[in-house]
Scaffold this active site. Structure first.
Site, PDB file in Angstrom:
ATOM      1  N   GLU A 137      12.105  40.050 -22.642  1.00 25.34           N
ATOM      2  CA  GLU A 137      12.409  40.513 -23.996  1.00 25.34           C
ATOM      3  C   GLU A 137      13.087  41.882 -23.953  1.00 25.34           C
ATOM      4  O   GLU A 137      12.741  42.729 -23.134  1.00 25.34           O
ATOM      5  CB  GLU A 137      11.086  40.617 -24.778  1.00 25.34           C
ATOM      6  CG  GLU A 137      11.262  40.906 -26.241  1.00 25.34           C
ATOM      7  CD  GLU A 137       9.918  40.963 -26.959  1.00 25.34           C
ATOM      8  OE1 GLU A 137       9.122  40.002 -26.855  1.00 25.34           O
ATOM      9  OE2 GLU A 137       9.658  41.982 -27.616  1.00 25.34           O
ATOM     10  N   CYS A 171       6.034  41.697 -22.604  1.00 18.11           N
ATOM     11  CA  CYS A 171       5.792  43.008 -22.002  1.00 18.11           C
ATOM     12  C   CYS A 171       5.324  42.810 -20.573  1.00 18.11           C
ATOM     13  O   CYS A 171       4.576  41.872 -20.296  1.00 18.11           O
ATOM     14  CB  CYS A 171       4.666  43.733 -22.729  1.00 18.11           C
ATOM     15  SG  CYS A 171       5.193  44.488 -24.252  1.00 18.11           S
TER      16      CYS A 171
HETATM   17  N1  ACO Z   1      12.284  54.525  -9.353  1.00 20.06           N
HETATM   18  C1  ACO Z   1      13.287  53.818  -8.831  1.00 20.06           C
HETATM   19  N2  ACO Z   1      13.244  52.470  -8.667  1.00 20.06           N
HETATM   20  C2  ACO Z   1      12.136  51.835  -9.050  1.00 20.06           C
HETATM   21  C3  ACO Z   1      11.035  52.526  -9.603  1.00 20.06           C
HETATM   22  C4  ACO Z   1      11.131  53.936  -9.736  1.00 20.06           C
HETATM   23  N3  ACO Z   1      10.119  54.675 -10.216  1.00 20.06           N
HETATM   24  N4  ACO Z   1      10.070  51.629  -9.892  1.00 20.06           N
HETATM   25  C5  ACO Z   1      10.560  50.418  -9.536  1.00 20.06           C
HETATM   26  N5  ACO Z   1      11.808  50.541  -9.027  1.00 20.06           N
HETATM   27  C6  ACO Z   1      12.682  49.460  -8.547  1.00 20.06           C
HETATM   28  C7  ACO Z   1      12.872  49.553  -7.063  1.00 20.06           C
HETATM   29  O1  ACO Z   1      14.101  48.963  -6.734  1.00 20.06           O
HETATM   30  C8  ACO Z   1      11.736  48.720  -6.559  1.00 20.06           C
HETATM   31  O2  ACO Z   1      11.947  48.175  -5.285  1.00 20.06           O
HETATM   32  P1  ACO Z   1      11.654  49.080  -3.972  1.00 20.06           P
HETATM   33  O3  ACO Z   1      10.311  49.713  -4.174  1.00 20.06           O
HETATM   34  O4  ACO Z   1      11.689  48.093  -2.864  1.00 20.06           O
HETATM   35  O5  ACO Z   1      12.741  50.081  -3.947  1.00 20.06           O
HETATM   36  C9  ACO Z   1      11.718  47.603  -7.568  1.00 20.06           C
HETATM   37  O6  ACO Z   1      12.008  48.236  -8.812  1.00 20.06           O
HETATM   38  C10 ACO Z   1      10.437  46.835  -7.664  1.00 20.06           C
HETATM   39  O7  ACO Z   1       9.354  47.684  -7.493  1.00 20.06           O
HETATM   40  P2  ACO Z   1       7.861  47.136  -7.569  1.00 20.06           P
HETATM   41  O8  ACO Z   1       7.000  47.986  -6.705  1.00 20.06           O
HETATM   42  O9  ACO Z   1       7.846  45.685  -7.323  1.00 20.06           O
HETATM   43  O10 ACO Z   1       7.574  47.380  -9.125  1.00 20.06           O
HETATM   44  P3  ACO Z   1       6.291  48.027  -9.799  1.00 20.06           P
HETATM   45  O11 ACO Z   1       5.042  47.337  -9.351  1.00 20.06           O
HETATM   46  O12 ACO Z   1       6.321  49.491  -9.666  1.00 20.06           O
HETATM   47  O13 ACO Z   1       6.516  47.583 -11.311  1.00 20.06           O
HETATM   48  C11 ACO Z   1       7.299  47.951 -13.508  1.00 20.06           C
HETATM   49  C12 ACO Z   1       7.692  47.754 -12.026  1.00 20.06           C
HETATM   50  C13 ACO Z   1       6.447  46.767 -13.980  1.00 20.06           C
HETATM   51  C14 ACO Z   1       8.521  48.032 -14.384  1.00 20.06           C
HETATM   52  C15 ACO Z   1       6.463  49.276 -13.568  1.00 20.06           C
HETATM   53  O14 ACO Z   1       7.314  50.347 -13.274  1.00 20.06           O
HETATM   54  C16 ACO Z   1       5.787  49.556 -14.892  1.00 20.06           C
HETATM   55  O15 ACO Z   1       4.771  48.964 -15.198  1.00 20.06           O
HETATM   56  N6  ACO Z   1       6.325  50.511 -15.690  1.00 20.06           N
HETATM   57  C17 ACO Z   1       5.732  50.951 -16.927  1.00 20.06           C
HETATM   58  C18 ACO Z   1       5.817  49.880 -18.001  1.00 20.06           C
HETATM   59  C19 ACO Z   1       7.227  49.376 -18.197  1.00 20.06           C
HETATM   60  O16 ACO Z   1       8.154  50.153 -18.379  1.00 20.06           O
HETATM   61  N7  ACO Z   1       7.373  48.040 -18.186  1.00 20.06           N
HETATM   62  C20 ACO Z   1       8.632  47.347 -18.390  1.00 20.06           C
HETATM   63  C21 ACO Z   1       8.973  47.337 -19.836  1.00 20.06           C
HETATM   64  S1  ACO Z   1      10.261  46.197 -20.206  1.00 20.06           S
HETATM   65  C22 ACO Z   1       9.450  44.781 -20.682  1.00 20.06           C
HETATM   66  O17 ACO Z   1       8.285  44.847 -20.912  1.00 20.06           O
HETATM   67  C23 ACO Z   1      10.170  43.491 -20.780  1.00 20.06           C
END
Ligand code: ACO
Ligand code: ZN
Length: 500
Positions: A387, A353
């Site tokens: 995963e 996760c």
């Molecule tokens: N909308 C569109 N694109 C997005 C978004 C969004 N809300 N969030 C991230 N991205 C994409 C973009 O391309 C972004 O790059 P950019 O900001 O330069 O455009 C890129 O992802 C990376 O963004 P970060 O700022 O590095 O990512 P962030 O710190 O926001 O973390 C994460 C991404 C971990 C998935 C976060 O959204 C999160 O914690 N979400 C909730 C929990 C979740 O869903 N986790 C993943 C589950 S899958 C697994 O666990 C294997």
């Protein structure tokens, strides 16, 4: 994106749906009715009903919309002039009567509705390129191709580098042979993909979960107030309080401010309870063993469940290691995000996760977490992949990372060749993930000899250069592998899991 009017469409469900007119008092959990949302009527399922001073309130899930947008609404938003769908009596939907799910009033429901977590849906409609790495959805014409970067593995007759079906859930799995012949229209429908992202969000919704209703209103953690997205099994009485207080260091939780403040005077933790294995001038990473720090890790899982809907790990934390990223200041190390990793993954996953706490999202921390997970895999001499299934945001985050890493490698000065295996070896990414990324970027071509060729298109180069310009202005952070002080831990079978 224009909402679809489901009333004119045949129902996708095999069972005939019983329809009819409802009155306010005959509405019940499981009924699907049309509900006003953002000036439009959308089909929504009632997940919970509460009565407050004689007035009912309904917790609804909008069909085809991400669950993050579920909300409490007043009765006047339900369109009773249209027929509703009744839940099938023989197979009642498993909806827990979360009686005290929330005592929010209408104004709060409105506030929830406005919260930024609906951003993803809006962003996707506004800038669909995000799904294809900024490369316009149409396949590039061959004439636009640039630097033929190069040759790759020869495929045996009939062999197709077909990714596992469950490997990349939102990618239309593509048969390489078909791709070879693909007309330059579209490798898969971008609309389909956006639609899937918009609607499913968290892929495997656990229908047997105790509750589908968000149970906490607000959480205070350190300097931040956070609005939860999903249900998390905190003590039931917490759904009665306006604010839940989480100690940002030990992650213990309190329903009352007084208790919390008393705790803060006694709590002596200033960083996650493990070894600091990485430090640069921006962040630190701590490695925490689920078995040794069971309570802390369970607290972390409870907290992260508020933002993760498709995975449910709370108690059996023993088989996992937790890699926690923090920023530092004079008060201590503040948790920004983390990923968990199985001590031994039969499937070769390098992340179970992953989460950036909402107050830190969209600032590049997710990319750092992902980059770190691949640094660990490089140290282990393994290829890794997250995963499955990924959440909607997880997929966006991973795609962005994969694309960037691969395109940067291919754009390195002096590089004339590249093949999928080599790209995998250099990045610790699995061949499947490399292949999918190249396909998404429309960078794979097939020769008549059934060889595939990686082609760096003008569109990809232009897109990456634009991104780099932004990174230059904003300042890009990366993981410096030399600062990682870590050897892959070795576990005996008994220490991997429960061992009282
Ligand atoms: N909308 C569109 N694109 C997005 C978004 C969004 N809300 N969030 C991230 N991205 C994409 C973009 O391309 C972004 O790059 P950019 O900001 O330069 O455009 C890129 O992802 C990376 O963004 P970060 O700022 O590095 O990512 P962030 O710190 O926001 O973390 C994460 C991404 C971990 C998935 C976060 O959204 C999160 O914690 N979400 C909730 C929990 C979740 O869903 N986790 C993943 C589950 S899958 C697994 O666990 C294997
Ligand atoms: Zn504490």
């Amino acid at each position: 994106m224009a909402p679809r009017d489901m009333s004119h469409e045949p129902s996708g469900t095999p069972d005939p749906v019983e329809k009819g007119f409802a009155t306010l008092s005959s509405l019940r959990v499981g009924v699907k009715a049309f509900v006003e949302k953002d000036g439009e009527k959308r089909k929504a399922e009632i997940l919970s009903i509460q009565h407050r001073q004689g007035n009912p309130r309904f917790y609804v899930h909008y069909e085809e919309f991400n669950k993050r947008l579920d909300e409490w609404i007043a009765a006047d938003r339900i369109d009773l002039s249209r027929e509703v769908e009744w839940p099938a009596p023989e197979k009642p939907k498993k909806v827990a009567a979360n009686k005290q799910a929330s005592k929010a009033d209408t104004s709060k429901a409105q506030k929830m509705h406005k919260r930024p977590r609906s951003k993803l849906d809006r962003e996707i409609s506004a800038t669909p390129e995000v799904l294809s790495g900024g490369v316009p959805g149409k396949r590039q014409q061959l004439s636009q191709e640039h630097d033929v970067t190069v040759v790759s593995t020869e495929l045996a007759d009939g062999e197709t580098p077909r990714p596992d079906d469950d490997e990349m859930d939102l990618v239309d799995v593509q048969d390489a042979a078909a791709a070879a012949k693909a007309v330059p229209s579209e490798i898969y429908s971008r609309e389909d993909e956006i639609e899937k992202l918009r609607t499913s969000g968290s892929m495997t919704q656990n229908q047997t979960e105790i509750s589908r209703v968000r149970n906490l209103d607000r959480v205070q953690m350190g300097q931040h107030e956070i609005e939860p997205w999903y249900f998390s099994p905190y003590p039931v009485e917490f759904s009665e309080t306006d604010m839940v207080y989480v100690c940002e260091f030990c992650l213990c939780y309190f329903g009352e401010q007084k208790q919390f403040e008393r705790h803060r005077t006694k709590c002596d933790l200033y960083h996650p309870p493990g070894n600091e294995i990485y430090r640069d001038d921006y962040v630190s990473f701590f490695e925490i063993d689920g078995r040794r720090q069971r309570t802390w890790c369970r607290n972390l899982c409870l907290l992260s469940k508020l933002f993760l809907d498709h995975k449910t790990l709370y108690y059996d934390v023993d088989p996992f290691l937790f890699y926690c990223m923090c920023t530092r200041d004079e008060h201590g190390c503040h948790l920004v995000g983390y990923f968990s990793k199985e001590k031994e993954s039969a499937e070769g996953y390098n992340v179970a996760c992953i989460l950036t706490l909402p107050q830190y999202q969209r600032k590049g921390f997710g990319k750092l977490l992902i980059a770190f997970s691949y640094e660990l895999s490089k140290r282990e001499g393994k290829l890794g992949s997250p995963e499955k299934p990924l959440s909607d945001l997880g997929l966006l985050g991973y795609r962005a990372y994969w694309q960037e890493v691969i395109v940067d490698l291919l754009m390195e000065p002096g590089r004339t060749e590249g093949n999928i295996e080599e790209l995998g070896a250099l990045t610790a990414m699995t061949t499947n993930d490399v292949l999918h990324t190249l396909q998404n970027l429309n960078m794979l071509r097939y020769t008549s000899k059934n060889q595939h060729i990686i082609v760096l298109t003008d569109a990809v180069i232009e897109q990456r250069n634009k991104q780099k310009e932004k990174e230059r202005l904003k300042g890009k952070r990366s993981i410096d592998s030399e600062r990682l002080q870590w050897k892959p831990p070795v576990f005996t079978a008994s220490s991997r899991t429960w061992n009282w």
